[in-house]
Design a protein around this motif. Structure first.
Motif, short mmCIF file in Angstrom:
data_model
loop_
_atom_site.label_atom_id
_atom_site.label_comp_id
_atom_site.label_asym_id
_atom_site.label_seq_id
_atom_site.Cartn_x
_atom_site.Cartn_y
_atom_site.Cartn_z
N UNK A 177 2.23 4.56 6.37
CA UNK A 177 1.80 3.92 5.13
C UNK A 177 0.68 4.71 4.47
N UNK A 178 -0.24 5.18 5.28
CA UNK A 178 -1.42 5.83 4.72
C UNK A 178 -1.09 7.23 4.22
N UNK A 179 -0.35 7.98 4.98
CA UNK A 179 -0.14 9.38 4.65
C UNK A 179 1.18 9.84 5.27
N UNK A 200 -8.21 -6.14 6.07
CA UNK A 200 -7.34 -6.53 4.97
C UNK A 200 -6.14 -7.32 5.49
N UNK A 235 -8.51 -1.61 6.99
CA UNK A 235 -7.11 -2.02 6.97
C UNK A 235 -6.88 -3.27 7.82
N UNK A 274 -6.98 -7.11 -0.59
CA UNK A 274 -7.42 -5.74 -0.90
C UNK A 274 -8.65 -5.73 -1.79
N UNK A 324 0.80 -1.21 0.00
CA UNK A 324 0.00 0.00 0.00
C UNK A 324 0.84 1.27 0.00
N UNK A 325 2.15 1.09 -0.03
CA UNK A 325 3.02 2.25 -0.30
C UNK A 325 3.66 2.10 -1.66
N UNK A 326 3.15 1.18 -2.45
CA UNK A 326 3.72 0.90 -3.77
C UNK A 326 5.21 0.55 -3.67
N UNK A 344 1.07 2.16 10.27
CA UNK A 344 -0.16 2.44 9.52
C UNK A 344 -0.22 3.90 9.11
#
Lengths: 337, 259
Positions: A202-204, A263, A260, A254, A71-73, A199
């Protein structure tokens, strides 16, 4: 490596090692009993007990870390670290044949992979981006180094490298199982303690920095944990396929999970399914375990994509998108710097 | 929702105090000798043409860049120390984009506002209650269990504001919050900010919509590398600061000015 790996590890770990060794022994007894009672032939073999233990633990920690990476590519990091871990294996074999020591190649793999993880972080921090190119360079350097060291050494080496490239159920020794239990304990403990921070990052990432979270530190932690997971999973999955365990179950989860936590849980369950079914199939059809596990995982992924489509089609039927949701995508202009 | 949290001894000091702030990504400064002081309870809008350094200024104030010269104090601490950051809520630019398909629910995002309070400890029921209350305040409690990617731009904005409120932020910093949000939701969004300011929250926003800033905020800072104007909106509208900052490339419209 057989045996020699353990004898090197024993003085390092002492009593805790004995305890874990004992636990692995009891697990083996337990599975043996289950096999006998239910008449499951493959559970007659001790190496299968170890394979199932290692597989089950990998199926927890790989998606656990993979969820944060995907989720962070950053899915490629697993691949890059696996290939540098291969260099670590080669270093271990090289040193052993040169000095006549009995260091487990997995231990040197851990050291080299963790160093590579920190190097990747350093590159990304100084260039301000995780880019494909630097990742590809680390990946090829690691693999090239491994290939060269092994080829220099070929004369003196009895051990084939196939087990490292493709993984092998039969070579999962008791010592390696103990090593994996240790890795598992470290990874799950660290993720449990730092879950919120990971988290948030990862998200922001920017908001996490504003909130006072030391983002570079958590990035380093994350890649280091990835290195540990990759080396741990390498025994069964092999260098080439190990990254799949970090990515495929996570991508599958996903498709169907909303939250989250959901997931994370789903990815672990799907990974367990893939690993247990994969190991069983590979035993019965005498196929390579890593490849079989990945194929099962991909099949699960495809099922989840379909399930996700059905799910979202149903959701659209239930509540049509509100007016506000329509046509606002194109408005606005990009950043000013 | 604010004022009740225990704060340090610098309660009466400015929330933001920047002096002589200069910064450039290259040798040429993007932000040049900027002084900005924001006191508790203020509602400040920063405007300026594209590339004027608005977002960079915001990042400097938040400590995300090290200034080339000058100083920033945030909540009475040097910004780069990142101290007491649970008191700052931040809504980033482009939160309405979703190139990331990360599965996460609205409730989970808002709960993140509690993370700086929880540290390495567990998230408690009290934390969840506070997050739920924040969702109620911004009027999207019914969306709590939706995936954030399933929301409209306006609803997402509210989610991020709820996250700041859940963290009991005293200062809310927003970077171009209305980009990608439809006109109707923009109005509702500014109504929400009005309510929050009335409740005592300090708001600092960077905004490309000059009309909205003049109409809604209590103080306008017009920036183009340096500060061209800093004062009440009425005085700004009467001044020539806009023309000077934006150059001649501007047209005025009834009810607003658009670049």
């Amino acid at each position: 490596m057989n045996g020699s790996a353990g004898s090197a590890a024993v003085p390092l770990l002492g009593a805790p090692y004995d305890l874990l060794d004992w636990l692995v022994g009891r697990w083996s007894d337990g599975l043996g009993w289950v096999g006998e009672t239910l008449g499951i032939g493959m559970l007659d073999y001790v190496f299968m007990h170890h394979a199932f233990l290692v597989g089950a633990l990998i199926a927890v920690m790989a998606p656990l870390i993979g969820t944060f990476l995907v989720h962070r590519q950053l899915a490629l990091i697993g691949d890059a670290l696996a290939h540098t871990a291969f260099a670590g294996v080669a270093v271990g074999l090289f040193v052993n044949s040169l000095l006549g020591t009995g260091i487990s190649p997995y231990v040197t793999a851990i050291v080299v992979a963790v160093l590579a993880a920190l190097a990747i972080e350093l590159i990304s921090e100084t260039t301000d981006a995780y880019n494909d190119v630097s990742m590809a360079i680390v990946l090829s350097t690691g693999f090239a180094l491994g290939a060269v060291l092994i080829s220099i050494n070929t004369g003196g080496l009895a051990v084939g490298i196939n087990q490292y490239l493709f993984g092998n159920l039969a070579t999962v020794s008791r010592e390696n199982a103990v090593l994996l239990v240790v890795l598992f304990a470290i990874v799950s403990l660290v993720v449990t303690v730092t879950y919120k921070q990971l988290l948030y990052v990862t998200f922001d990432e920017t908001a996490a920095r504003v909130a006072g979270i030391n983002v570079p530190w958590y990035n380093r932690l994350m890649t280091t944990l990835t290195a540990l997971v990759v080396v741990g999973a390498m025994q069964i999955m092999g260098v080439i396929l190990v990254a799949a365990m970090l990515v495929v179950p996570v991508a599958a989860a996903a498709q169907v999970a909303r939250g989250f936590r959901e997931a994370l849980l789903a990815s672990v369950l799907l990974a367990e399914l893939a690993v247990l079914v994969g190991i069983t199939l590979s035993y019965h059809y005498e196929a390579t375990a890593g490849g079989t596990i990945v194929l099962v995982a991909v099949a699960v992924y495809i099922l989840m994509v379909l399930a996700g489509k059905v799910q979202s089609a149903r959701a659209v039927d239930e509540d049509a998108p509100s007016d506000a949701a329509v046509g606002e995508r194109a408005v606005g202009e990009p950043s000013d710097d | 929702m604010n004022g009740e949290s225990a704060t340090g001894d610098n309660d009466d000091g400015p929330l933001i105090d920047a002096r002589g702030l200069t910064f450039g990504y290259t040798a040429a400064p993007v932000v040049d000798d900027v002084d900005l002081r924001v006191d508790r309870g203020e509602y400040v809008g920063i405007i300026g043409p594209n590339g004027s350094g608005k977002s960079t200024l915001l990042r400097l104030l938040l400590g995300l860049h090290e200034p080339d010269s000058g100083s920033v104090e945030l909540l009475g601490h040097p910004a780069r120390e990142f101290a007491e950051r649970e008191r700052v809520g931040y809504v980033a630019q482009d939160v309405t984009k979703d190139e990331k398909r990360m599965p996460i629910t609205v409730a989970e995002v808002v709960l993140m506002g509690r993370f700086p309070h929880a540290g390495f400890g567990r998230v408690t029921q009290a934390d969840r209650d506070r997050a739920r209350e924040a969702l109620r305040t911004v009027g999207i409690e019914h969306l709590a269990d939706r995936r954030i990617t399933a929301l409209s731009g306006g609803q997402r904005q509210r989610t991020y504001i709820a996250r700041a409120l859940a963290g009991e932020a005293e200062l809310l910093v927003l970077d171009e919050p209305t980009v990608g949000v439809d006109a109707e939701s923009v109005d509702a969004f500014f109504d929400l900010l009005d309510d929050l300011v009335a409740d005592g929250l300090t708001v600092l926003l960077v905004e490309h919509d000059i009309g909205a800033v003049i109409e809604r905020t209590a103080r306008v800072v017009c920036l183009n590398r340096e500060v061209y104007f800093d004062g009440p909106p009425v005085a700004f509208a009467e001044s020539d600061a806009l023309d000077r900052a934006y150059g001649t490339n501007i047209r005025r419209e009834a009810g607003g000015i658009v670049t």
